[in-house]
Write a protein that holds these residues in place. Structure first.
Motif, PDB file in Angstrom:
ATOM      1  N   UNK A 101       0.700  -1.349   0.052  1.00  0.00           N
ATOM      2  CA  UNK A 101       0.006  -0.134   0.047  1.00  0.00           C
ATOM      3  C   UNK A 101       0.922   1.337   0.116  1.00  0.00           C
ATOM      4  N   UNK A 105       1.003   4.327  -2.979  1.00  0.00           N
ATOM      5  CA  UNK A 105       0.901   5.740  -2.526  1.00  0.00           C
ATOM      6  C   UNK A 105       1.886   6.589  -2.531  1.00  0.00           C
TER       7      UNK A 105
ATOM      8  N   UNK B 879      -2.178  -9.503  18.035  1.00  0.00           N
ATOM      9  CA  UNK B 879      -3.064  -8.635  17.058  1.00  0.00           C
ATOM     10  C   UNK B 879      -2.526  -7.299  17.393  1.00  0.00           C
ATOM     11  N   UNK B 882       0.785  -5.824  15.519  1.00  0.00           N
ATOM     12  CA  UNK B 882       0.911  -5.569  14.337  1.00  0.00           C
ATOM     13  C   UNK B 882       0.121  -4.290  13.745  1.00  0.00           C
ATOM     14  N   UNK B 883      -0.717  -3.579  14.775  1.00  0.00           N
ATOM     15  CA  UNK B 883      -1.314  -2.606  14.382  1.00  0.00           C
ATOM     16  C   UNK B 883      -0.819  -1.215  14.813  1.00  0.00           C
ATOM     17  N   UNK B 884       0.061  -1.432  15.731  1.00  0.00           N
ATOM     18  CA  UNK B 884       0.602  -0.034  16.220  1.00  0.00           C
ATOM     19  C   UNK B 884       1.125   0.626  15.332  1.00  0.00           C
ATOM     20  N   UNK B 885       0.959   1.726  14.917  1.00  0.00           N
ATOM     21  CA  UNK B 885       1.637   2.518  13.719  1.00  0.00           C
ATOM     22  C   UNK B 885       3.160   3.075  14.217  1.00  0.00           C
ATOM     23  N   UNK B 909      -5.810   1.494  18.960  1.00  0.00           N
ATOM     24  CA  UNK B 909      -5.864   0.449  17.887  1.00  0.00           C
ATOM     25  C   UNK B 909      -5.455  -0.804  18.267  1.00  0.00           C
ATOM     26  N   UNK B 913      -7.955  -4.215  18.685  1.00  0.00           N
ATOM     27  CA  UNK B 913      -7.678  -5.227  18.089  1.00  0.00           C
ATOM     28  C   UNK B 913      -7.208  -6.286  19.008  1.00  0.00           C
TER      29      UNK B 913
ATOM     30  N   UNK C 159      -1.983  -0.985   9.281  1.00  0.00           N
ATOM     31  CA  UNK C 159      -2.635  -0.335   8.456  1.00  0.00           C
ATOM     32  C   UNK C 159      -3.008   1.104   8.999  1.00  0.00           C
ATOM     33  N   UNK C 160      -2.902   1.540  10.218  1.00  0.00           N
ATOM     34  CA  UNK C 160      -3.059   3.005  10.559  1.00  0.00           C
ATOM     35  C   UNK C 160      -1.943   3.784   9.978  1.00  0.00           C
ATOM     36  N   UNK C 240      -7.566   1.479   1.665  1.00  0.00           N
ATOM     37  CA  UNK C 240      -6.766   1.212   2.651  1.00  0.00           C
ATOM     38  C   UNK C 240      -7.485   1.639   4.134  1.00  0.00           C
ATOM     39  N   UNK C 243      -9.179  -1.279   5.390  1.00  0.00           N
ATOM     40  CA  UNK C 243      -7.994  -2.225   5.910  1.00  0.00           C
ATOM     41  C   UNK C 243      -7.732  -1.935   7.422  1.00  0.00           C
ATOM     42  N   UNK C 244      -8.111  -0.956   7.740  1.00  0.00           N
ATOM     43  CA  UNK C 244      -8.069  -0.508   9.332  1.00  0.00           C
ATOM     44  C   UNK C 244      -8.787  -1.752   9.893  1.00  0.00           C
ATOM     45  N   UNK C 245      -9.880  -1.943   9.466  1.00  0.00           N
ATOM     46  CA  UNK C 245     -10.960  -3.188   9.819  1.00  0.00           C
ATOM     47  C   UNK C 245     -10.573  -4.322   9.368  1.00  0.00           C
ATOM     48  N   UNK C 247      -8.055  -6.001   8.358  1.00  0.00           N
ATOM     49  CA  UNK C 247      -6.847  -6.863   8.711  1.00  0.00           C
ATOM     50  C   UNK C 247      -6.795  -6.924  10.458  1.00  0.00           C
ATOM     51  N   UNK C 248      -7.848  -6.627  10.851  1.00  0.00           N
ATOM     52  CA  UNK C 248      -7.868  -7.061  12.226  1.00  0.00           C
ATOM     53  C   UNK C 248      -8.531  -8.353  12.552  1.00  0.00           C
TER      54      UNK C 248
END
Lengths: 176, 1049, 471
Positions: A101, A105, B879, B882-885, B909, B913, C159-160, C240, C243-245, C247-248
């Protein structure tokens, strides 16, 4: 003998186009045309080459893509590999899916902005620049040809008379 | 070539000056006048620093050092000028001590950092409690730093100083004849002797010779009284004492309304033994019957629980006795089929059973004694000879005292360790007004202290020397772990002073032990060694031979007839104590107030519990929520009324009964209004003693009330991979798939469909975890976890978890890293019963899928209950990570799910999650924001002293969660490194594991195949919560096994 | 002379339309003093906007706790609003890019205001991920910046973080696209300007545009390429976001159908918002000749199509949750339509799935009043879609012990209303000071799609525009 600019002012794009064809047929070289909106079909007539700005955009895009990929490879894999949720980060390929992604972008970002900047520079349009259109109304409802005497073997009068054969509103001559 | 450069020390050397050459031979080229100085006595005398002075200085600095060690800790960071030798900054010291507040007895270990006690855990050396503590003991460390403690003695309601108070009291004592002491149970031998000295006076014969001394007036009083048992034993065995119970040997446990895991008698002495008998892998597992009115913690752990009214307790006891062949002609009861089962089991386990009853009625207890006697439990599982001293309060004496006070016969009353005005109310207050000299030792301005003439604030237990003898021959010592914070004085010392005895209590104690306890033992030759060892261990156990009690002898029919006319009613009330507040000792402790009740999960309140079915009949709201409010009633028991109590649904509450917790209605921290309502007025006191049961009448109040519950969903919704439970016979059959099947998925591999274990299924080539370095994890045995919540407070105090107060809890923002999930079974789905998912779907087909789910949200009227400690599962495939920016939460190479607070930007987030919802967000700046000043102790300098310096206090806007006590792990690894060994299994313990009284929580290295943790992980009962989601947690749970036949109620 | 087929309805109505008239009509608002209505609207909008700013400041000053969120529901109105605004922000670029690629001339009347809407909407959207952070002052940490903590980089798996790049790219590219289109129009305004101030302002804004042949050639090329870049961008951005949602692990979030479903929803809501705005603009600024019923109808047709896609997506979700046999998944959806938030679910269903199909009736889809009403309904529906997806999925997930409800506080509401206010302020300013239509582009289609020329025979046309002088 000094160079003279002859301005042929029309009030319609169609008329201008036809007249341009006529003049060019008569061997007159038209330096430039000012119009409020693009007059389709004019470029070949007055002999404008196709712009290569699209190619530039493509190059910018590629730069962006490679930048993004190398960047992410360096951050996530080379410089400081972390165990994030047990996901693999052994090589760029194992990690690629989550890189796609941003790669896309960033490519778009670079392409768009690079092209825009090139565009503005090549048109010499930037904040605070002076406009160079001969008559204010060329941005509203007037269509103007600019013909230089230097560009033509034929004399000024002949050009004028040739122009006068077309449905021109007004002919104006300026010294440059 | 060699370096031929030459450097001269000076021109002299260059010129090879003669003197220089000569002197250069000497060590000191110039002559030092040492000999002259020391030789010449005169100059030595005249010099300012003589040897003598030097020694003085030396002495002083040592003294200074030792003084500094007992300096009041200063919250400002100031380096030690003279470092006390036993304190190394950054290294914790542990001191053995003892906790006893008249209710709970526990030998404890106190962890101190830089001279501040910050954590209390159990002392495993004690064979009485085996290291068991409960939330109240654990949280008591916070009460030390309570800013509302009295900082000076008070005279007539004004601050004063000790001299004034002492002289005043001495004067008044001089001309007061009838001196009384009202205290809670005193188990400290030294203190007993002091009080005896104080309250006794010499008796003269007619000739005027000293005949001896008699105890004039010392009344022990337990707000939660057990005098029923005392008197019953007096009648049946001629010894008014509380027996000790040995649950370890009890194969059948029958409890009629006795909540012996939470509050009844010496619960801490029972927990560990009880847990030993609940392990299905042993060759026998105890069978536990519980007859009770309100769902108690004990009831939730029982195999068979029968809801009955308190007025029926007697009848049930009688009927059991009757069926056992005791000569009582008892009427049949509604519960005879259960009783038949009970009797059956009791007969098959003669001498290996325990029958107990929570009633404070002498006659009921007589019958209970008869049963145990009949079963031959005395001397085997029940020991009256070696009795427990912890509950000596005799109600009759109290009644007499109050009479005397009202008659104005009492000149001086010393109130120590109890708050009678709070617990007894107006009667006592008015009586107290008639007493000339009233002295309270309360360390806070309690209701009693407020009306006493003098308040001589006692030290906090952690500032005091003391000893204890909870059971004959079992002693323990309490030593101060910090010097006095305020201008307080230990009560014993006050008594000594007023008696004109100026020896400090420490010396008194020491000499007392020298005389009385040292002499009993034989292990040590010298007292000093004995004393030091005792101090170090905290406990001394000298089980000397003791005289046996008289044989059982009582007229049961009298007792039974007395039982028959116990009043029953449409609505009967049971006054209980809950885990946090207990009899009121914990009421002013924010940690305990915010600790959710193990069952209702309600915080910061006491409330009427009622069976949901009855609530629906009355049109009450049974589902609590942030905006779903509770209905309110006023409760009246024989004339006394407590107004405006919220009603909370309690599945399992016997129909026609309500429960209400005592001990509330006190102010917490700096709060303006009291928390909850004081229910003590509803305790009826008559000549027979206190009764905690009664016939109640309810009046609806048109008012809605916010109740802050941390869990609003009651049931498991038929999900069988969150908790798993089975019955003993199924388990013993030994087919894992019957009780703990693996999660499999249908996958297609090389053309054929196969069931594959989810453990083996992975989307990607994962980061390796198996057998690489450490992999910290836990196993939690759902069988031995009784839900007591000691781990919760323990986690709070170890990890500096913020107290957020009722309103925020109600908004679902409790900060606890470790919570205990409680699930009730529903009529449509047992809790976590395996393989019944298809049953559920069948049902769903019958009544329509959606309706099935809606009905599943209702708990049964008498549900089975399961407690599940839930904290960060430290998933290998987390989970949240993975999602922590910003990569603020990542995985350590030791299997920990790490949280870098100062990297977190607070997108939440990760919390969304997290499949287990164990992450906690700092919604506000709890340590400074005005909303929390009232409740959060760490907002004042004193309260901050309890903070654990190893754990950072989280700032606003960051996520936090269980770190598996990473600070302890690091410390443990460091020790191992210093000792240059590998980390020994068990050398590292998380806070929750240390607190667990039943050792249900085992922490360890899952990669260490020999560790207890990995043993538990490979156990047949081991499962991981919602494993099919594939996050691969490092926390393993073990299937709960109930001692039931399959499909047995 | 190229002309469209006569069956195509003209896009510019009226027989009096000339190049200069187009300029006059469009630039009327710019060249005249603001009207009373404009002033009133502006005042209201700025009051609301101010209120919103205050709420945001209070939020940042006190903590996220002033919102109604809790341990279980970590996102609610914040991300709902974010997705809602982003969705709205999709119409503009879609119209100007995709329709340009498809050579849809009717876009020219609406692309400018639509793009303006896009930019302001995306700007509003962007504020939510910012203010929803617990520590907004650390927001710059989402950028891979070298820092004093040594090798501390961001997590490109999140994703964030993809969002950060997607949204910022989308925002800036749309801005560029929009502005490049604006330059020639600014030039026109500049050359028509009377007062020195406006002359100066617009000559600055117009970058000294000349309008010579080469410039126009480049202009067209750039527009084309930008459109080519923006089209995939439009689709990628909402994919995208979804995908925040997607991919959870949360049941109800973890759904592979999300990307297309979200994009469709975005276009759906975007066009609805364009309708809302265009209908007002058209009326208020008397642009009926350029924004015709036909335009409205075209947009309504897009709404039917995307609405149907969204509907199909909802049903697919439901079916899959049942068909999957995963009890958490199936319960998540049972809970959606039967649980405590069923009302939200059914609001969403009626607004998004049922109501758009009324547009099958030509009478309704060419009725301005009804269209306006519908556009509001659809926007409400789309807000609820996001609310349903976010809150009802997370408020009852795996462990029943932590199930809970979400109740918005006044700050939640204040911030949301506030952003609408801020958006309106921007939009009103745009209407007053910017060329509302890309009128120079409109001029270029006058001959091909203007009513006057369409009904004109070639002879008349030649008569009207003689090329050779008749001497």
């Amino acid at each position: 003998m000094s160079d003279k600019k002859i301005y042929a002012i029309y009030d319609d794009d169609y008329v201008l186009l036809e007249s341009a064809k006529h003049l060019v047929a008569k061997g007159v070289y038209i330096r430039d045309v000012f119009s409020p909106f693009p007059v389709h079909g004019l470029d070949p007539v007055i002999g404008l080459k196709r712009t290569r700005i699209a190619i530039a955009a493509f190059i910018y895009g590629m730069i962006g893509v490679s930048l993004a990929l190398t960047g992410m490879w360096f951050f996530m894999i080379k410089d400081w590999p972390l165990n994030v949720g047990g996901k693999p980060n052994f090589s760029i390929f194992t990690n690629l899916p989550s890189f796609i992604p941003i790669t896309f972008e960033f490519g778009v970002l670079c392409a768009a902005h690079g092209m825009a900047i090139t565009y503005l520079l090549r048109n010499w349009t930037l904040p605070g620049f002076k406009s160079r259109n001969p008559y204010p109304r060329t941005t509203d409802d007037r269509f103007v040809m600019e013909i230089h005497t230097h560009d033509n073997e034929v004399s000024e009068e002949e050009i004028k008379s040739l122009i006068n054969e077309t449905c021109v509103l007004e002919i104006d001559v300026k010294n440059s | 070539m060699a370096n031929s450069k030459k450097y001269w020390k000076g021109l002299e050397q260059l010129n090879e000056d003669a003197n220089f050459l000569a002197s250069s031979q000497n060590e000191f080229p110039e002559h030092l006048p040492v000999d002259e100085f020391l030789g010449d006595a005169a100059s030595l005398e005249s010099s300012s620093t003589s040897r003598r002075d030097f020694l003085k200085f030396l002495g002083f600095s040592v003294a200074a050092a030792s003084l500094a060690s007992c300096e009041t800790p200063i919250t400002k960071a100031i380096p030690y000028i003279n470092k006390p030798e036993e304190i190394t900054p950054g290294v914790a010291n542990y001191y053995a001590s003892t906790y006893f507040d008249g209710n709970d007895y526990a030998p404890i270990l106190v962890k101190t950092r830089e001279g501040r006690p910050i954590f209390i855990s159990g002392n495993n050396l004690s064979t009485l409690t085996k290291g068991a503590i409960n939330a109240r003991v654990n949280a008591s460390v916070l009460s030390l730093y309570d800013n509302n403690r009295l900082k000076n003695p008070m005279a007539n309601g004004k601050d004063s100083d000790w001299n004034t108070v002492d002289t005043a009291i001495k004067n008044e004592l001089a001309n007061s004849k009838n001196i009384k002491i009202l205290s809670n149970t005193i188990i400290s031998p030294a203190t007993r002797s002091i009080l005896f000295d104080f309250a006794a006076k010499e008796v003269h014969d007619e000739k005027g010779f000293v005949k001896g001394r008699q105890l004039e007036g010392w009344v022990q009083y337990n707000p939660i009284s057990y005098s029923g048992i005392l008197n019953a034993n007096q009648v049946t065995f001629g010894k008014a004492a509380i027996p000790t119970y040995n649950f370890k040997k009890a194969k059948t446990i029958v409890s009629i309304g006795a909540d012996f895991m939470a509050s009844w008698l010496d619960s801490l002495m029972y927990l560990n033994d009880y847990a030993q008998t609940r392990k299905p892998d042993n060759d026998w597992m105890s069978k536990h019957y519980q007859f009770e009115a309100n769902m108690s913690l004990t009831g939730t752990n029982a195999d068979v629980r029968v809801p009955v009214k308190p007025s029926e307790y007697g009848a049930i006891v009688a009927q059991i006795l009757n069926k056992l062949g005791g000569n009582v002609s008892a009427d049949s009861t509604k519960y005879d089929d259960y009783i038949a089962k009970v009797v059956n089991d009791l007969k098959s386990t003669l001498g290996e059973s325990i029958v107990i009853c929570g009633s404070n009625d002498k006659n009921v207890q007589i019958l209970v004694n008869a049963i145990n006697n009949l079963l031959g439990n005395y001397g085997k599982t029940i020991d009256l000879a070696r009795s427990s001293n912890t509950k000596a309060g005799d109600d009759a004496e109290l009644v007499a005292l109050i009479k005397a006070m009202n008659a104005g016969e009492v000149d001086a009353l010393f109130i120590y360790g109890v708050d009678p005005v709070y617990t007894l109310g107006e009667e006592f207050k008015s009586a107290l007004a008639k007493v000339k000299l009233s002295v309270s030792f309360a360390s806070k301005l309690t209701d009693t202290a407020a009306v006493c003439k003098y308040v001589c604030p006692d030290n906090h237990a952690l500032e005091s020397w003391n000893d204890a003898c909870p059971v004959e021959g079992y002693y323990s010592l309490a030593q101060p772990t910090i010097s006095k914070l305020f201008n307080t004085r230990q009560a014993q010392e006050s008594f000594l002073v007023w008696k004109g005895n100026t020896t400090p209590y420490y010396d008194y104690l020491k000499s007392y032990w020298d005389k009385n306890i040292f002499t009993q033992q034989t292990s040590q030759l010298f007292f000093t060694d004995f004393w030091n060892k005792s101090l170090h261990d905290g406990v001394v156990e000298i089980p000397t031979k003791i005289t046996d009690v008289a044989p059982f002898n009582a007229d049961l029919n009298i007792a039974y007839t007395a039982i028959k006319d116990i009043k029953s009613g449409a609505i009967e009330i049971v006054l209980t104590q809950n885990m946090g507040v207990g009899d009121g000792s914990g009421a002013d402790n924010p940690w305990l107030q915010e600790m959710p009740d193990p069952l209702t999960k309600v915080t910061w309140d006491n409330y009427v519990t009622m069976n949901p079915a009855e609530m629906l009949d009355k049109g009450y709201n049974i589902n609590l929520g942030q905006e779903q409010l509770a209905n309110v009633v006023s409760v009246t028991v024989n004339g006394k009324t407590v107004e405006n109590l919220p009603v909370v649904a309690q599945p399992g509450q016997a129909k026609g009964t309500i429960g209400l917790a005592l001990g509330y209605g006190k102010k917490v921290g700096n709060m303006i209004e009291a928390t909850g309502k004081n229910a003590y007025p509803l305790v009826s006191l008559n000549d027979a003693g206190f009764s905690y049961y009664g016939v109640a009448t309810l009046v609806d109040v048109t008012m809605e009330y916010h109740v802050a519950a941390t869990q609003t969903q009651q049931t498991i919704m038929g999900r069988d991979s969150i908790v798993r439970e089975t019955t003993l016979d199924v388990y013993k059959k030994g087919n894992k798939d019957d009780y703990n099947p693996a999660h499999t998925l249908l996958v297609h591999e090389n053309g054929e469909a196969i069931q594959k274990n989810v453990k083996e299924i992975d989307l990607w080539k994962a980061q390796p975890v198996e057998n690489i370095g450490h992999r910290w994890g836990m196993t939690i045995d759902l069988n031995t976890c009784i839900g007591c919540s000691a781990c919760v407070t323990s986690c709070i105090s170890e990890n500096n978890i913020a107290v957020i107060g009722k309103d925020e809890v109600r908004r679902g923002r409790i900060m606890h890293w470790l919570r205990i999930d409680r699930y009730y079974s529903s009529d449509h789905q047992e809790v976590g019963a395996i393989g019944e998912t298809h049953e559920k779907t069948k049902l769903a087909e019958n009544i329509g899928g959606i309706a099935a789910y809606t009905q599943m949200e209702r708990a049964s009227d008498n549900p089975q209950v399961i407690h599940q400690p839930m904290m960060c599962q430290h998933c290998n495939h987390a989970g949240c990570e993975t999602v922590c920016p910003v990569a603020a939460t990542t995985h350590s190479n030791e299997g920990l799910n790490m949280m870098a607070y100062n990297r977190c930007i607070g997108t939440r987030y990760c919390a969304n999650n997290c499949a287990y919802k164990v992450r906690r967000f700092n919604w506000y700046n709890y340590k400074a924001y005005s909303k929390f000043t009232e409740v959060n102790p760490s907002q004042d300098d004193l309260g901050r002293m309890v903070l654990n310096p190893d754990v950072v206090v989280r700032s606003r806007g960051v996520m936090e969660k269980c770190s598996m006590c990473v600070q302890r792990i690091q410390a443990g690894k460091l020790e191992a490194k210093i000792a240059s060994t590998k980390v020994q299994d068990g050398s590292i313990q998380t806070a929750c594991a240390t607190a667990c009284p039943t050792n249900a929580i085992t922490f360890g290295d899952l990669n260490d195949t020999t560790s207890k943790a990995s043993e538990g992980k490979n156990h047949n009962r081991a499962f991981r919560v919602i494993e099919e989601v594939g996050q691969q947690p490092n926390i393993y749970y073990q299937t709960k096994v109930r001692n039931l036949k399959n499909n047995e109620a | 002379m190229h002309k469209e087929a006569v069956i195509r309805e003209p896009l510019i109505l009226g027989n009096d339309v000339t190049y200069s008239k187009i300029s006059d009509d469009v630039l009327h608002t710019i060249e005249h003093a603001p009207t009373k209505t404009w002033k009133i609207l502006m005042t209201i909008a700025s009051i609301i906007a101010l209120w919103g700013v205050c709420c945001i400041l209070y939020l940042i000053g006190t903590g996220i706790g002033v919102w109604g969120l809790n341990n279980t529901v970590g996102w609610a109105w914040d991300i709902t609003n974010f997705v809602w605004w982003v969705g709205i922000g999709h119409a503009g670029t879609l119209i100007s890019a995709v329709l340009l690629l498809f050579r849809q001339k009717w876009r020219m009347a609406i692309n400018r205001p639509a793009e303006a809407m896009t930019i302001f909407a995306v700007f509003m959207a962007g504020t939510f991920p910012m203010i929803h952070m617990g520590r907004i002052w650390m927001a710059y940490w989402v950028l891979p910046l070298p820092n004093q903590f040594g090798s501390l980089w961001v997590n490109f798996n999140s994703p964030l973080l993809w969002d950060v790049f997607a949204i910022s790219t989308y925002m800036s590219v749309s801005l560029v696209f929009w502005y490049i289109g604006l330059i020639p129009d600014f030039a026109t305004i500049r050359d028509r300007a009377k007062t020195p101030v406006s002359k100066l302002m617009y000559s600055l804004l117009s970058f000294g545009w000349t309008g010579n042949a080469k410039a126009w050639q480049r202009f067209e090329e750039v527009s084309l390429v930008l459109a080519g870049l923006a089209t995939p961008l439009v689709f990628s951005v909402h994919s995208i976001v979804s995908m925040d949602f997607a991919t959870s692990v949360i049941p109800g979030w973890h759904t592979t159908i999300f990307p297309p479903y979200f994009v469709a929803g975005a276009v759906f809501s975007g066009f609805a918002m364009v309708q809302t705005l265009m209908l007002i603009v058209r009326k208020a600024m008397h642009l009926e000749q350029y924004v015709t019923i036909k335009h409205i109808e075209y947009m309504n047709i897009v709404i039917i199509v995307t609405g149907s896609i969204v509907g199909v997506a909802y049903l697919t979700e439901l079916f899959m949750s049942y068909y999957s046999g995963v009890e958490y998944e199936s319960y998540a959806f049972i809970n959606r339509f039967s649980g405590p938030y069923a009302w939200a679910y059914w609001t969403m269903m009626t607004c998004n799935v049922v109501s758009p199909h009324l547009f099958w009736f030509k009478k309704l889809r060419t009725n301005l009043g009804f269209t306006f009403f519908m556009s509001i309904i659809v926007n409400i529906g789309m807000w609820f879609e996001r609310f349903v997806i976010i809150v009802t999925s997370v408020h009852r997930d795996y462990l029943p012990s932590s199930w809970s409800m979400f109740y918005p506080t006044w700050v939640d509401i204040g911030v949301y209303i506030g952003t609408i206010g801020i958006f309106s302020v921007f939009y009103l300013l745009f209407l007053k000071y910017f060329p509302v239509l890309a009128f120079n582009e409109v001029k270029s289609i006058l001959k091909s799609s203007g009513e006057r020329y369409k009904n004109m025979s070639d002879e008349d046309f030649k008569k009207l525009h003689p090329v050779k002088k008749i001497n």
